[in-house]
Design a protein around this motif. Structure first.
Motif, PDB file in Angstrom:
ATOM      1  N   TRP A   1       1.077 -13.141  -3.052  1.00 45.75           N
ATOM      2  CA  TRP A   1       0.503 -11.811  -3.192  1.00 45.75           C
ATOM      3  C   TRP A   1       0.020 -11.503  -4.603  1.00 45.75           C
ATOM      4  CZ3 TRP A   1       2.873  -8.448  -6.597  1.00 45.75           C
ATOM      5  CH2 TRP A   1       4.185  -8.742  -6.969  1.00 45.75           C
TER       6      TRP A   1
ATOM      7  N   ARG B   1      -4.753 -14.835  -1.111  1.00 46.07           N
ATOM      8  CA  ARG B   1      -4.552 -14.461   0.290  1.00 46.07           C
ATOM      9  C   ARG B   1      -3.063 -14.423   0.618  1.00 46.07           C
ATOM     10  NH1 ARG B   1      -5.121 -17.479   5.288  1.00 46.07           N
ATOM     11  NH2 ARG B   1      -5.960 -16.131   6.920  1.00 46.07           N
TER      12      ARG B   1
ATOM     13  N   THR C   1       1.221  -5.585   5.862  1.00 46.19           N
ATOM     14  CA  THR C   1      -0.083  -5.559   5.213  1.00 46.19           C
ATOM     15  C   THR C   1      -0.533  -6.976   4.913  1.00 46.19           C
ATOM     16  OG1 THR C   1       0.743  -5.423   2.929  1.00 46.19           O
ATOM     17  CG2 THR C   1       0.527  -3.352   4.138  1.00 46.19           C
ATOM     18  N   TYR C   2      -1.848  -7.163   4.896  1.00 41.10           N
ATOM     19  CA  TYR C   2      -2.392  -8.482   4.600  1.00 41.10           C
ATOM     20  C   TYR C   2      -3.772  -8.331   3.967  1.00 41.10           C
ATOM     21  CZ  TYR C   2      -4.831  -7.679   9.052  1.00 41.10           C
ATOM     22  OH  TYR C   2      -5.590  -7.136  10.075  1.00 41.10           O
ATOM     23  N   GLY C   3      -4.122  -9.317   3.146  1.00 46.03           N
ATOM     24  CA  GLY C   3      -5.412  -9.293   2.472  1.00 46.03           C
ATOM     25  C   GLY C   3      -5.814 -10.678   2.020  1.00 46.03           C
TER      26      GLY C   3
ATOM     27  N   ASN D   1      -7.880  -4.688  -4.890  1.00 43.16           N
ATOM     28  CA  ASN D   1      -8.531  -5.352  -3.758  1.00 43.16           C
ATOM     29  C   ASN D   1      -8.187  -4.640  -2.454  1.00 43.16           C
ATOM     30  OD1 ASN D   1      -9.659  -7.703  -5.233  1.00 43.16           O
ATOM     31  ND2 ASN D   1      -7.500  -8.134  -5.631  1.00 43.16           N
TER      32      ASN D   1
ATOM     33  N   TRP E   1      -2.672  -8.701  -4.600  1.00 45.57           N
ATOM     34  CA  TRP E   1      -2.271  -7.311  -4.406  1.00 45.57           C
ATOM     35  C   TRP E   1      -1.641  -6.771  -5.671  1.00 45.57           C
ATOM     36  CZ3 TRP E   1       2.513  -4.803  -4.490  1.00 45.57           C
ATOM     37  CH2 TRP E   1       2.534  -3.516  -3.936  1.00 45.57           C
TER      38      TRP E   1
ATOM     39  N   TYR F   1      -7.075  -4.064   1.554  1.00 42.14           N
ATOM     40  CA  TYR F   1      -6.070  -4.682   2.424  1.00 42.14           C
ATOM     41  C   TYR F   1      -6.068  -3.991   3.782  1.00 42.14           C
ATOM     42  CZ  TYR F   1      -2.735  -0.800   1.859  1.00 42.14           C
ATOM     43  OH  TYR F   1      -2.119   0.429   1.893  1.00 42.14           O
ATOM     44  N   ASN F   2      -5.487  -4.659   4.772  1.00 41.81           N
ATOM     45  CA  ASN F   2      -5.280  -4.109   6.101  1.00 41.81           C
ATOM     46  C   ASN F   2      -3.794  -3.860   6.315  1.00 41.81           C
ATOM     47  OD1 ASN F   2      -7.969  -4.502   7.879  1.00 41.81           O
ATOM     48  ND2 ASN F   2      -7.798  -6.170   6.404  1.00 41.81           N
TER      49      ASN F   2
ATOM     50  N   TYR G   1      -7.195   0.374   7.268  1.00 45.38           N
ATOM     51  CA  TYR G   1      -7.835  -0.433   6.230  1.00 45.38           C
ATOM     52  C   TYR G   1      -8.001   0.424   4.992  1.00 45.38           C
ATOM     53  CZ  TYR G   1     -11.564  -2.848   3.670  1.00 45.38           C
ATOM     54  OH  TYR G   1     -12.314  -3.461   2.693  1.00 45.38           O
TER      55      TYR G   1
ATOM     56  N   HIS H   1      -5.453   0.127  -5.480  1.00 42.00           N
ATOM     57  CA  HIS H   1      -5.288  -1.324  -5.523  1.00 42.00           C
ATOM     58  C   HIS H   1      -6.614  -1.942  -5.950  1.00 42.00           C
ATOM     59  CE1 HIS H   1      -1.538  -0.757  -3.300  1.00 42.00           C
ATOM     60  NE2 HIS H   1      -2.218  -0.008  -2.436  1.00 42.00           N
TER      61      HIS H   1
END
Length: 273
Positions: free
Chosen positions: A184, A188, A260-262, A208, A266, A210-211, A239, A206
């Motif tokens: 993180w 990814r 959460t993921y991106g 970047n 992060w 993220y979802n 999102y 943030h």
């Protein structure tokens, strides 16, 4: 007296032709008006005028972006575009490919190009808009669009992480996170986040996007200026664009757990009041 059929058809033909001419003229007028509104959309976007953007939509208009719930009503639409501008979007080009009119409704198919600072191309994609004529003006009624950029495909070996395997780190009192995959801090990744009941993360940003997906409890994710944010229950996806000012609060009596993921690192930066 019975008139021959060909005389009846001959008598009716001017009326039919007149109707067809009026319909054709109305279609031309609608196309010109919609073209003008598209140019207004581009200009208002370039001015980063979120309220002006919302005003281009019908009273019950909706924005239907990819990977998001429907965004309904002028207040929510303004908040959506404000977040997009805060994330660094500075321009959009619209190109109509198809336009069909039918009375007070029209359907447009087109493609878009999004720009950031210095005319940098951020994204290209396609859209479908259902238009409606409201008080004599053509308004966006349903605004549907999605990117041409393919989603990142998962990579690596098969793996499983159970709840017992999670290693929690406290961020602020009442809020903790546990990494799931990736790094993180550099790229990814995915992670679990847990809020105690009533816990809140103050307004922040943030670097970047993220979802997020709510797994347990009810959570709010208001953006700057949003007065009555929706409560997101288990199963809700949301999102957050890069640099969008927002906060989070667990509003349920039970703890809130979400994932959460991106595709990029992060971080978090508190917004100075």
């Amino acid at each position: 007296m019975r008139l021959p059929l060909f005389l009846l058809l001959l008598a009716a033909s001017p009326l039919v032709l007149a109707h067809d001419d009026r319909a054709a003229d109305a279609g031309v007028d609608a196309r010109a008006a919609i073209e003008d509104t598209n140019r207004s959309f581009e200009a208002t976007f370039a001015d980063a005028d979120a309220e002006g953007m919302a005003g281009l939509y019908s009273r019950d208009g909706q924005v239907l972006p990819s990977g998001s719930d429907a965004i309904s009503g002028h207040q929510a639409i303004a908040a959506y575009w404000r977040a997009a501008f805060d994330a660094g979007l500075e321009g959009v080009d619209l190109e109509t490919l198809e336009l069909d009119t039918h009375g007070d409704r029209a359907t447009e198919v087109g493609r878009y190009t999004l720009h950031g600072a210095g005319e940098q191309v951020i994204d290209r994609g396609k859209y479908v808009i259902i238009w409606t004529r409201e008080n004599g003006e053509w308004k966006l009624h349903r605004d549907i669009f999605n990117s041409n950029t393919p989603a990142a495909a998962p990579s690596g070996d098969a793996a499983m992480l159970t709840r017992r395997d999670l290693e929690w780190t406290q961020m602020i009192p009442g809020v903790a996170f546990a990494p799931a995959y990736g790094d993180w801090q550099s790229g990814r990744h995915g992670k679990f986040v847990r809020f105690d009941p009533g816990a809140s993360a103050p307004m922040h940003t943030h670097s970047n996007p993220y979802n997020g997906i709510v797994l347990e409890g009810r959570l709010t994710n208001p953006y700057a200026g949003e007065v009555e944010p929706a409560e997101m229950e288990a199963g809700t996806h949301w999102y957050v664009p890069a640099a969008a000012e927002h906060s989070n609060t667990c509003v349920s009596e039970q703890p809130c757990l979400f994932y959460t993921y991106g595709d990029a690192a992060w971080d978090i930066a508190l917004v100075e009041e």
